[in-house]
Enzyme design. Structure first.
Site, mmCIF file in Angstrom:
data_model
loop_
_atom_site.group_PDB
_atom_site.id
_atom_site.type_symbol
_atom_site.label_atom_id
_atom_site.label_comp_id
_atom_site.label_asym_id
_atom_site.label_seq_id
_atom_site.Cartn_x
_atom_site.Cartn_y
_atom_site.Cartn_z
ATOM 1 N N CYS A 55 0.832 -1.210 0.000
ATOM 2 C CA CYS A 55 0.000 0.000 0.000
ATOM 3 C C CYS A 55 0.864 1.256 0.000
ATOM 4 C CB CYS A 55 -0.996 0.000 1.147
ATOM 5 S SG CYS A 55 -0.329 -0.327 2.763
ATOM 6 N N VAL A 59 0.081 4.274 -2.435
ATOM 7 C CA VAL A 59 -0.298 5.614 -1.968
ATOM 8 C C VAL A 59 0.566 6.677 -2.631
ATOM 9 C CG1 VAL A 59 -0.413 7.140 0.042
ATOM 10 C CG2 VAL A 59 -1.274 4.805 0.214
#
Lengths: 514, 489
Positions: A154, A158
């Protein structure tokens, strides 16, 4: 103090009086309520069993408690390990990879190779291009994989790292020393905050299939692709292959990790088995593709059906009906009769089901797991006359709830059968108190539910950390259904013995023959 | 084999291993590999290895992240608090209940260690921020788990990247519910390993327990005494802290707190009043120990309860801080357990004598368990840490007995190559490496989880340690790898 002739570990050591004293003495320094006011603990513990608690618990909107799902890259790692000599490579920070590796390793009791490019703060600011360039080069040099399959954590998602551009840049800079132009490095973006591990499976499978087949489209071959999905039963992969082979047809299993996570002792090689890369490149030219897990391959199958125009579709060969459908699909696709071998296997399964049915009939079950696993297992329970009272799918994708509802509605007991989409295992705890069942079917996370509610747990699912070797068996095909039948029936019988073993009170029913 | 040839062989192994890397990676890894020599005064660290640096990308490091260091190590075992894994679902799920932090309590009612609380971030939380959701998580926890004494927010990677302000949420909510709420900025990308997570978590203890409002925790029943100590940096893996605590109590000390295995908030709040802090895992909790020394004037000492030789040394070192009554009782404790230990060694040493071990672990174990193996007649021929710093490698030099291979942040490739070259009788490391070596037919013990056995600390723990090492090395299963029809050689 230990007695040297009978050294005991923590299981019995702390039962000794000297430790009981230590633990009792410790309470004066503790702030947990059991140390301060045990009656209050009892009161709250009782309250957690109530309908009032159930309603408050089910009303939760924000916090997840004891989930039954994981995140995308885990599924991507599984896909990669199903291809010949392929290193899963996760672009992001290395803590994630330590977790994926230990999670799979605790389940399979097998090594799980996987690298990361160890992004840290500077990568968070400037992007992970430098890490990717070095990481791919080092991975290729040290482990010499035939393919590197890149997914993301992630963190990388991001900050918006562009995998395709990064891989091209890495190859350019390497100038062919370790990463020649033709070196296959398929990739997939696998953000942890979208979907679950089965979404990551889908994305990585889609990535590998679409990228390896680029420019490979040629003449169609009479051949069937099989995509197993996020399959954690090694035996299931073998059952499926044996069914397809019985038809004598050419086939490619795309993502076959059955050798990788089941290596014989005596020698360690980092990679074992897996889909041949040449086969993977040619899979576009097969005439059909069958996905065995609809909800783990949504995007992949869309490509296969819409763009590749393959026949096949999906099939869920768990239980009798599911296997029948799979077998009939193969008969249709190959234009052949159902082989004798499978007819006999089916007959044996049905024979066994008819031998054991009284013990499963009418028994109430709670069950949780991945969406396709649940559709297969619930179908089998219904075939046996059992009642899946609570069917919980934490990572239920769109459409699953309705499909499961329709399946449950085929049961005469349909009004007492519940689907719980998007709920977690703390919800399940409430349900087991307010609407109890006879047995649970699930993974190791059911252990605390077993302790708290007294409901016996039948270990079927993923992950299973605290029971050994179950993953080596099959739950698919006729032989897999026989395993399911054996495990469930014998747990029912174990419990029957447990319930009747009191001497001179209930043991008249402690029958020798069941 | 003399020490010289051993050292030469070890150096050759390192040289050989480095050949597989591209130039830049080889240069980097070269600095993390060395041959430690106990008598070489020129060595600044054991083997002169460099540590606590960025991992080389792409090499299958065994390291974890800052979140693992904070949630998984320091905060997670505090049993009467609820620890929210704040972010996507994976981190909390992969780390749930894997570390064996034993505790006594009614899980889900007054204690929560083996559970997994998560804010389960979805895409909209990334785009619009997750502060609101966090606030709601805290509200829901308060309704459903009213006996919690506090909440920690363990940040996963996205939190620090999307600009959320968990500190503000924690502050507001703490005021609202009147309990301790600790925001921990332990995003996984921070630092190079779990080590920074320990530090960040230690700082959060300082800010929110020592400097925070603890009025909701009643400590009035405990009056300080001259003999109060706290156990720091023992996470009660398999019950280690309990088998340590018993010895301290037997020698007349009062153990007020355990950090953080089987710990409660109250124990931690009581710690600033103890007379001495006993630090087991230096790496993960030296920060807070130093802080307590500076702030509250509490001295701290490191101790080692692995194996009788080190345990005895440590017990005496601890006793030396107190009066003669304690010192006398300490000798009584040592005398009391000596016959049991003698019997354990008499039983197991003949079965293990001369066997060699290679270690790769985290925290303090790569040096602390050396003595325990030596008590059994075994020798550690290679050791290294996942996330140590220079000070750990300096301390390691004092523990080795002769030339020993030292590998910092060793990766899968290197460890396998070292093991093949040095041929130990036992490998002791973590779950990720376990089956690699078992496939090769090598006895293996997990030295993070004690392979679901333990405790290994203290006298009682040593008996289990000895039994387990014997079980591993002398099990008949290793002889089955070769089939009878395979030729010798």
């Amino acid at each position: 103090m230990q007695e040297v002739e009978k050294i005991v570990n923590g299981k019995d050591l702390f039962k000794r009086p000297e430790y009981a004293e230590v633990l009792a003495n410790k309470k004066q320094f503790e702030s947990s309520m059991l140390a301060i006011n045990p009656a209050k603990v009892d009161e709250i513990a009782e309250w957690t069993k109530s309908w009032d608690y159930r309603e408050k618990n089910l009303a939760r909107e924000a916090v997840t408690v004891n989930p039954a799902k994981a995140c995308q890259p885990l599924g991507a790692v599984m896909v990669a390990l199903g291809f010949e000599g392929t290193m899963p490579y996760v672009h992001g920070s290395h803590g994630c990879v330590a977790y994926f590796r230990s999670y799979f390793t605790k389940h399979f009791k097998e090594p799980t190779p996987c690298v990361s490019d160890s992004m840290t703060e500077d990568a968070a600011v400037f992007g992970g291009l430098v890490n990717m360039k070095e990481g791919l080069k080092n991975c290729a040099a040290v482990y010499k994989p035939k393919m590197i399959a890149v997914s993301t954590t992630c963190m990388a998602e991001v900050i918006g790292d562009d995998l395709q551009a990064f891989i091209i840049a890495a190859k350019e800079e390497d100038k062919g020393e370790f990463l020649p132009e033709e070196y296959p490095i398929p990739y997939a973006h696998t953000p942890s905050f979208v979907g679950s591990h089965i979404t990551g499976y889908d994305n990585m499978m889609h990535g590998i299939m679409s990228q390896l087949t680029e420019g490979q489209k040629g003449e169609t071959k009479q051949r069937i692709n099989i995509i197993p999905g996020f399959e954690t039963y090694i035996g299931s992969l073998r059952s499926i292959k044996s069914i397809v082979e019985a038809f004598g047809t050419d086939y490619i299993m795309l993502g076959d990790h059955s050798d990788q996570w089941d290596m014989p002792a005596g020698n360690y090689e980092m990679f074992s088995g897996g889909t041949k890369l040449d086969d993977a490149k040619d899979c576009i030219n097969s005439s059909a593709t069958i996905s065995l897990q609809k909800y783990s391959t949504t995007k992949t199958m869309k490509m296969v059906e819409k763009r590749w125009k393959h026949a096949g579709g999906h099939s869920n060969p768990i239980g009798l009906k599911g296997t029948d459908e799979f077998v009939m699909k193969l008969a249709e696709l190959t234009g052949t009769e159902v082989p004798q071998k499978l007819k006999i296997e089916r007959g044996r399964l049905v024979d066994a089901m008819q031998d054991s049915y009284p013990y499963m009939h009418g028994k109430k079950f709670a069950i949780w797991g991945d969406p396709d696993f649940l559709l297969g297992l619930v179908s089998f329970l219904l075939e046996m006359g059992a009642e899946p009272t609570h069917v919980l799918c934490h990572n239920a994708p769109n459409g699953w709830e309705a499909e499961m509802r329709a399946l449950l509605d085929t049961s005469p007991a349909k009004d007492s059968l519940n689907v719980w989409a998007g709920k977690d295992l703390w919800h399940m705890r409430s349900l087991l108190f307010t609407e109890p069942v006879d047995f649970m079917i699930g993974n190791s996370y059911g252990k605390e539910l077993m302790r708290d509610t007294g409901t016996p747990l039948i270990y079927i699912g993923f992950p299973i950390f605290d029971r050994h070797h179950l993953h080596r068996y099959s739950i698919s095909g006729y032989d897999g259904a026989l395993n399911l039948l054996t495990w469930i029936t014998n747990k029912v019988l174990d419990q029957l013995d447990e319930d009747t073993k009191q001497i001179a009170t209930t043991d008249y029913f402690f029958d020798l023959v069941r | 084999m003399g020490p010289e040839t051993l050292e030469a062989k070890q150096k050759a192994a390192i040289e050989e291993i480095l050949k597989a890397y591209p130039e830049k990676a080889a240069k980097n890894r070269e600095k993390h590999l060395g041959v430690g020599s106990p008598n070489d005064e020129n060595q600044k660290t054991c083997g002169d290895v460099r540590s606590n640096k960025k991992t080389v990308p792409g090499v299958m490091s065994q390291r974890g992240c800052a979140y693992a260091g904070s949630k998984g190590v320091v905060w997670g075992p505090i049993k009467d608090m609820i620890h929210i894994s704040h972010g996507p679902i994976g981190c909390g799920q992969y780390s749930r209940a894997g570390r064996r932090n034993y505790y006594i309590g009614v899980t889900g009612v007054d204690t929560f260690v083996t559970m997994n609380f998560c804010s389960d971030f979805q895409e909209n939380n990334i785009v619009f921020g997750g502060d609101k959701k966090l606030g709601k998580c805290i509200d829901e926890i308060e309704v459903l788990f009213p006996l919690n004494n506090g909440i920690t927010v363990q940040s996963e990677c996205p939190i620090g990247l999307i600009g959320d302000d968990i500190n503000a949420v924690a502050k507001t909510k703490a005021k609202e519910i009147g309990k301790t709420i600790v925001p921990v900025n332990c995003e996984g990308f921070r630092g190079v390993s779990q080590s920074l997570g320990h530090h960040i978590a230690n700082d959060a203890v300082r800010d929110y327990i020592f400097d925070g409002d603890m009025s909701h925790i009643d400590t009035t029943n405990v009056t300080p005494t001259e003999y109060d100590v706290a156990i720091i940096g023992d996470y009660n893996i398999g019950g280690d802290t309990w088998s340590s605590r018993i010895l301290l109590e037997e020698m007349g000390l009062r153990v007020v707190a355990q950090w953080s295995g089987d710990a409660t908030l109250k124990e931690m709040a009581l710690t600033p009043k103890v007379k001495l802090n006993l630090l087991h895992c230096y790496r993960s909790m030296n920060y807070i120990s130093r802080h307590m020394e500076k702030e509250f004037g509490i001295p701290w000492i490191e101790y080692n309860f692995f194996g009788p030789s080190q345990t005895i040394k440590s017990l005496r070192k601890i006793a030396a801080f107190f009066d003669e009554s304690i010192q006398a009782k300490c000798e009584e404790v040592i005398a009391k357990y000596q016959p049991m230990i003698d019997a354990v060694i008499a039983k197991y040493k003949p079965r293990l004598d001369g066997k060699t071990v290679m270690l790769f672990v985290g925290g303090l174990r790569p040096r602390h368990v050396i003595g325990a193996y030596e008590d059994l007649g075994m020798e550690v021929i290679g050791t290294g840490y996942e996330f140590a710093h220079d000070d750990d490698y300096k301390r390691t030099k004092e523990e080795i007995y002769r030339s020993t291979v030292i590998y910092d942040d060793v990766n899968e490739y290197e460890l396998e190559a070292f093991v093949k070259k040095l041929q130990p009788d036992l490998v002791a490391s973590g779950i990720k490496e376990k089956y690699v070596f078992q496939k090769m037919g090598l006895p293996y013990r997990q030295m993070h989880s004690w392979d679901y056995s333990g405790p290994y600390h203290g006298y009682d723990g040593f008996a289990i340690f000895a039994q387990d090492m014997d079980l591993a090395i002398n099990s008949p299963v290793w002889a089955h790898s070769k089939a009878p029809w395979e030729k010798e050689g």
